[in-house]
Design an enzyme around this catalytic site. Sequence first.
Site, PDB file in Angstrom:
ATOM      1  N   ASP A 361      52.908 -75.164 -13.029  1.00 24.62           N
ATOM      2  CA  ASP A 361      54.325 -74.827 -12.979  1.00 24.62           C
ATOM      3  C   ASP A 361      54.539 -73.596 -12.099  1.00 24.62           C
ATOM      4  O   ASP A 361      53.802 -72.612 -12.203  1.00 24.62           O
ATOM      5  CB  ASP A 361      54.818 -74.565 -14.405  1.00 24.62           C
ATOM      6  CG  ASP A 361      56.285 -74.215 -14.468  1.00 24.62           C
ATOM      7  OD1 ASP A 361      57.105 -75.099 -14.164  1.00 24.62           O
ATOM      8  OD2 ASP A 361      56.614 -73.060 -14.811  1.00 24.62           O
ATOM      9  N   GLU A 397      53.379 -77.275  -8.411  1.00 24.85           N
ATOM     10  CA  GLU A 397      54.821 -77.241  -8.183  1.00 24.85           C
ATOM     11  C   GLU A 397      55.008 -76.142  -7.144  1.00 24.85           C
ATOM     12  O   GLU A 397      54.945 -74.954  -7.477  1.00 24.85           O
ATOM     13  CB  GLU A 397      55.580 -76.915  -9.462  1.00 24.85           C
ATOM     14  CG  GLU A 397      57.090 -76.937  -9.245  1.00 24.85           C
ATOM     15  CD  GLU A 397      57.876 -76.522 -10.475  1.00 24.85           C
ATOM     16  OE1 GLU A 397      58.945 -77.104 -10.714  1.00 24.85           O
ATOM     17  OE2 GLU A 397      57.424 -75.610 -11.202  1.00 24.85           O
TER      18      GLU A 397
END
Length: 721
Positions: A361, A397
């Site tokens: 993330d 990401e």
Amino acid sequence: MESAADLSHVVARRLDSAPDEFGAVASWPGKPFPLGASWDGEGTNFSVWSPTATRAEVCLFDSTGAEHRARLVEQSFHIWHGYLPGINPGQRYGYRLDGPYNPSTGLRHNRHKLLIDPYARAIEGDFIDNDAVYGDNELDSAPYVPRSVVVVDSFPWGNDPRPNRPWDDTIIYELHVKGFTARHPDIPADLRGTYAGLAHPAVISYLKDLGVTAVELLPIHQFVSEPALQRRGAKNYWGYNSIGFFAPHAAYATHTGRLGGNQVREFKAMVRAMHTAGIEVILDVVYNHTGEATPDGPTLSFRGIDNAAYYRVDPADPSRYLDYTGCGNTLDVRTPAVLQLVMDSLRYWVTEMHVDGFRFDLASALARSLHDVDKLSSFFDTIHQDPVISQVKLIAEPWDIGDGGYQVGEFPPLWTEWNGKYRDTVRDFWAHGAGGVRDLAFRLTGSSDLYADDGRSPFASINFVTAHDGFTLRDLASYERKHNEANGENNRDGTDDNRSINFGVEGETADEGVNTLRLRQVRNLLTTLLVSTGVPMLVAGDERYRTQGGNNNAYVQDNEISWIDWSDTEAGADLLALTRRLIALRKQSPVLRRHAFFEGRPLPGGDGCKDLAWFHASGRELHDGDWFDTALRTIGMYLDGQGLRHRGPRGNVITDESYLLVLHSGDEPVRFLLPGRPWAEQYESVIDTTEVSGTAVSTVAAGTQLLVQARSVLLLRAVRV
């Protein structure tokens, strides 16, 4: 676990130590490594890193909740450590670290705050918002902070059949442990919402029948709900608020599994069940920030251990954090001990928990040197040289909220990336035909403009149209505005950049014409995704026509808004059948999952066909001007499989199929002239998104002007006689 009397005996008499002025006995010296709590069969060694603390205590909690303290008497390499005989697996514990409290220098020690062990293998209980967890007061935070748990990692893995899927065989399915199982009618009620529910034969059978090869689990590291959510009676559902990087989230265990560290065993049993079915397990991990939030947030672990080392403090004002995540803090992996923490965590999940990869993330936040994202940072260097972590699937990401944080296409080799440009381009084309087809052509063929220049393959691109955040596929075709009122933030949260279309009606409607168009639009998006070069990622429920009612930021919706609806509907059956057909087709066709980028050149020894060719609706190949025609809403993509040969089930050599993909996002039908020799002499319909489940049965001669319906996809198999 020991009773209160037993604990008193262990920490006082057995250690032959009288309590000091703080009520703590002295531990045996123990050893600095490994960090965390390590049981050896007779007792437990405790070890915590903090170069700025002046005193460290391990706090043991008995079955009544009473606390017994032992002082860690030794410090080696900035690590406080001590050994307590008779302390066994299942023991609940925490730390208290004393030292200077001076926010102006970045130091926030407070011995009144109970701290979670950063290396805890299991964590029990919830964080409860209370004044006692904040600041420099002398209130005891123990009643409001979760307990760490001593765990032994033995598990009967047997010959765990790790799938080790190559990237070209990978189809990712993003799901939430609770949301996927909470309403499943075939899962026993006591297993719904749990790791055990995810391992249930009904779930495994569904995933196998669908054809996905990997589940990507939304965060399962132990996480907490933000104080602001707690104050309005809400909680964090997605889990992007980690507080324990080694501990599987206890709330996803069965009721009994949440006690004494048994959530570890239940997680491992789930992974083993997935592997037995040939399905990999990828974790969505959040190492960019923690649940302690802003400097005035709760002190739960890292802040009280060594605030200025764990977090990126502002050099000009160490009382403030540099926040590249939008969550209040940024973990500082430039600190060697913090980088070690992240690496130890990753290695643990691979070696002990047997997971198959990670999606990072806000990965750009991990690669920031000072302010810039540094592709040569120590984080990447350490990952690349690690013999364990470098061998599993690594997905970034590739952005954060800081300046220069959007790094799609910029991560180094070994890494794949969530391709945000793929998402935006495909949405734009199908919603409003924005931008023509030039960018679309790159996205359909693996995004060579992003990944070819650094030696990566098309599989560096994780293609997706939807993810956990944002609209579902159904909502992309039903809403043009977000509807997040239920989140309690006056609809201010969530993106306004949805690139969606509602076909004239916002939200649900009884208009059959609109509903027919919407279902076709979702078929178009699914088909585009699953025939594109790269690695496709589906979101759980999209194949069942799931809606969130226009909520594009359902992070607080631990309810039917987010949970998968398993009831049968005609539209759901339609899309489920189409998804299964597309995945099966992809697995059968190497030309749809190439290892190398297309070159757009004639194949050696062929008949003049190029490996990749682009066609105008008039039947000619596209010329330079077409690529800059922003009004162009029809394109044909010819994929030649002549040069791709593979072994069949009997060892025989099979030449791959060739395909013509026609995408038309216009609002009116168009006639498309099917190219003749050398491309094909006739074409067999494979997928037609104007039909139920995309089913298509027809053969058309080359040179035919085929009528392509408005907003539709045709996938045709090229036949050479």
